[in-house]
Structure formats: structure tokens, C-alpha cells
Write a protein that holds these residues in place. Structure first.
Motif, short mmCIF file in Angstrom:
data_model
loop_
_atom_site.label_atom_id
_atom_site.label_comp_id
_atom_site.label_asym_id
_atom_site.label_seq_id
_atom_site.Cartn_x
_atom_site.Cartn_y
_atom_site.Cartn_z
N ALA A 31 0.81 -1.23 0.00
CA ALA A 31 0.00 0.00 0.00
C ALA A 31 0.84 1.27 0.00
O ALA A 31 0.35 2.33 -0.39
CB ALA A 31 -0.94 0.00 1.20
N GLU A 32 2.10 1.18 0.43
CA GLU A 32 2.93 2.38 0.53
C GLU A 32 3.94 2.53 -0.61
O GLU A 32 4.73 3.46 -0.61
CB GLU A 32 3.65 2.37 1.88
CG GLU A 32 2.69 2.41 3.05
CD GLU A 32 3.38 2.39 4.39
OE1 GLU A 32 4.57 1.98 4.46
OE2 GLU A 32 2.74 2.79 5.38
N HIS A 33 3.91 1.64 -1.56
CA HIS A 33 4.86 1.71 -2.68
C HIS A 33 4.51 2.90 -3.59
O HIS A 33 3.33 3.19 -3.82
CB HIS A 33 4.79 0.40 -3.48
CG HIS A 33 5.91 0.25 -4.45
ND1 HIS A 33 5.92 0.88 -5.69
CD2 HIS A 33 7.07 -0.44 -4.35
CE1 HIS A 33 7.04 0.58 -6.32
NE2 HIS A 33 7.75 -0.22 -5.54
N PRO A 34 5.53 3.59 -4.10
CA PRO A 34 5.26 4.73 -4.99
C PRO A 34 4.38 4.41 -6.19
O PRO A 34 3.56 5.24 -6.59
CB PRO A 34 6.66 5.18 -5.43
CG PRO A 34 7.54 4.78 -4.29
CD PRO A 34 6.95 3.48 -3.79
N HIS A 35 4.51 3.22 -6.76
CA HIS A 35 3.66 2.85 -7.90
C HIS A 35 2.19 2.70 -7.47
O HIS A 35 1.28 3.02 -8.23
CB HIS A 35 4.15 1.58 -8.57
CG HIS A 35 5.44 1.73 -9.29
ND1 HIS A 35 5.66 2.68 -10.27
CD2 HIS A 35 6.61 1.07 -9.17
CE1 HIS A 35 6.90 2.60 -10.70
NE2 HIS A 35 7.50 1.62 -10.05
N THR A 36 1.99 2.21 -6.26
CA THR A 36 0.63 2.11 -5.73
C THR A 36 0.04 3.49 -5.55
O THR A 36 -1.12 3.75 -5.90
CB THR A 36 0.62 1.33 -4.41
OG1 THR A 36 1.18 0.03 -4.62
CG2 THR A 36 -0.79 1.18 -3.87
N LEU A 37 0.84 4.41 -5.03
CA LEU A 37 0.38 5.79 -4.86
C LEU A 37 0.04 6.42 -6.20
O LEU A 37 -0.94 7.15 -6.33
CB LEU A 37 1.43 6.61 -4.11
CG LEU A 37 1.70 6.18 -2.67
CD1 LEU A 37 2.85 7.01 -2.08
CD2 LEU A 37 0.46 6.28 -1.82
N THR A 38 0.85 6.12 -7.22
CA THR A 38 0.56 6.64 -8.56
C THR A 38 -0.75 6.08 -9.08
O THR A 38 -1.56 6.82 -9.67
CB THR A 38 1.71 6.28 -9.53
OG1 THR A 38 2.91 6.92 -9.08
CG2 THR A 38 1.40 6.72 -10.95
N SER A 39 -1.01 4.81 -8.85
CA SER A 39 -2.27 4.22 -9.32
C SER A 39 -3.45 4.83 -8.58
O SER A 39 -4.53 5.04 -9.16
CB SER A 39 -2.26 2.69 -9.21
OG SER A 39 -2.23 2.27 -7.87
N MET A 40 -3.28 5.15 -7.31
CA MET A 40 -4.33 5.83 -6.55
C MET A 40 -4.58 7.22 -7.12
O MET A 40 -5.72 7.66 -7.24
CB MET A 40 -3.95 5.94 -5.08
CG MET A 40 -3.94 4.62 -4.35
SD MET A 40 -3.27 4.74 -2.68
CE MET A 40 -4.59 5.63 -1.87
N ASN A 41 -3.49 7.90 -7.48
CA ASN A 41 -3.62 9.23 -8.08
C ASN A 41 -4.38 9.16 -9.40
O ASN A 41 -5.23 10.02 -9.68
CB ASN A 41 -2.24 9.85 -8.28
CG ASN A 41 -2.34 11.24 -8.85
OD1 ASN A 41 -2.88 12.14 -8.21
ND2 ASN A 41 -1.83 11.43 -10.06
N ASN A 42 -4.10 8.16 -10.21
CA ASN A 42 -4.80 8.01 -11.48
C ASN A 42 -6.30 7.80 -11.27
O ASN A 42 -7.12 8.40 -11.98
CB ASN A 42 -4.22 6.84 -12.28
CG ASN A 42 -2.82 7.11 -12.75
OD1 ASN A 42 -2.38 8.25 -12.81
ND2 ASN A 42 -2.10 6.06 -13.08
N LEU A 43 -6.65 6.99 -10.30
CA LEU A 43 -8.06 6.75 -10.01
C LEU A 43 -8.71 8.03 -9.47
O LEU A 43 -9.82 8.39 -9.88
CB LEU A 43 -8.22 5.60 -9.02
CG LEU A 43 -9.64 5.24 -8.60
CD1 LEU A 43 -10.51 4.91 -9.81
CD2 LEU A 43 -9.61 4.08 -7.61
#
Length: 92
Positions: A31-43
Motif C-alpha cells: 500500500a505504501e509503494h510509490p507505484h501504488t500511490l501513482t495508481s491511486m492518483n490516477n483513479l
């Protein structure tokens, strides 16, 4: 692929794919990985573009809190999260 769907105003399909990517990122990378954060931003961006301010704001707040904790308060990703949240709060 989601960006191609967005260009065609196929919001629901883009949203479904972005949710799948976000969930897979959380599961595989954490949940804290930068790619996960990017996917959250996209959503969150997809929600924002549909005028779904509350849902966008909730994701952006999560991203900002996680970014502060993981990356630090002055990291560019954290600052972008803060800016996105402020922008959403202004429009809602």
C-alpha cells in the motif's frame, strides 16, 4: 490503456481498470509503494474528471498521508499530493 479509454470518454471502463491496477499494486507491491500511490492518483483523477469530488478527495487524502509518512513532507510526490488535495477541495 486507461488513458486511451479516457480520451474516448469511457470513464466507467477506465475506472474499472484503474481500480484493478490499484488493487493489484497494493497486493503485489504494498500500500505504501510509490507505484501504488501513482495508481491511486490516477483513479482519483478519473473521479475528479467526473465531478466525483468526495471520492477524489478521499483518495488524495490517503495518498498525502502515506506520502508524508513514507517519502517525507518535502518530497515532490508529497507536495503534488498536497496540491491535488487542495485543488479538489477548492472545486467541491
Amino acid at each position: 490503456l486507461p488513458s486511451e479509454l479516457l480520451e474516448q470518454d469511457r470513464w466507467k471502463e477506465a475506472e474499472e481498470l484503474e481500480v484493478q491496477v490499484m488493487e493489484a499494486s497494493k497486493r503485489v507491491l504494498g500500500a505504501e509503494h510509490p507505484h501504488t500511490l501513482t495508481s491511486m492518483n490516477n483513479l482519483a483523477s478519473t473521479y475528479w474528471n467526473q465531478g466525483r469530488w468526495k471520492e477524489a478527495e478521499e483518495l488524495e487524502a490517503q495518498m498525502m498521508d502515506t506520502s508524508k509518512r513514507v517519502l517525507g513532507a518535502e518530497h515532490p510526490g508529497t507536495l503534488t499530493s498536497m496540491d491535488n488535495l487542495a485543488f479538489t477541495a477548492f472545486y467541491k
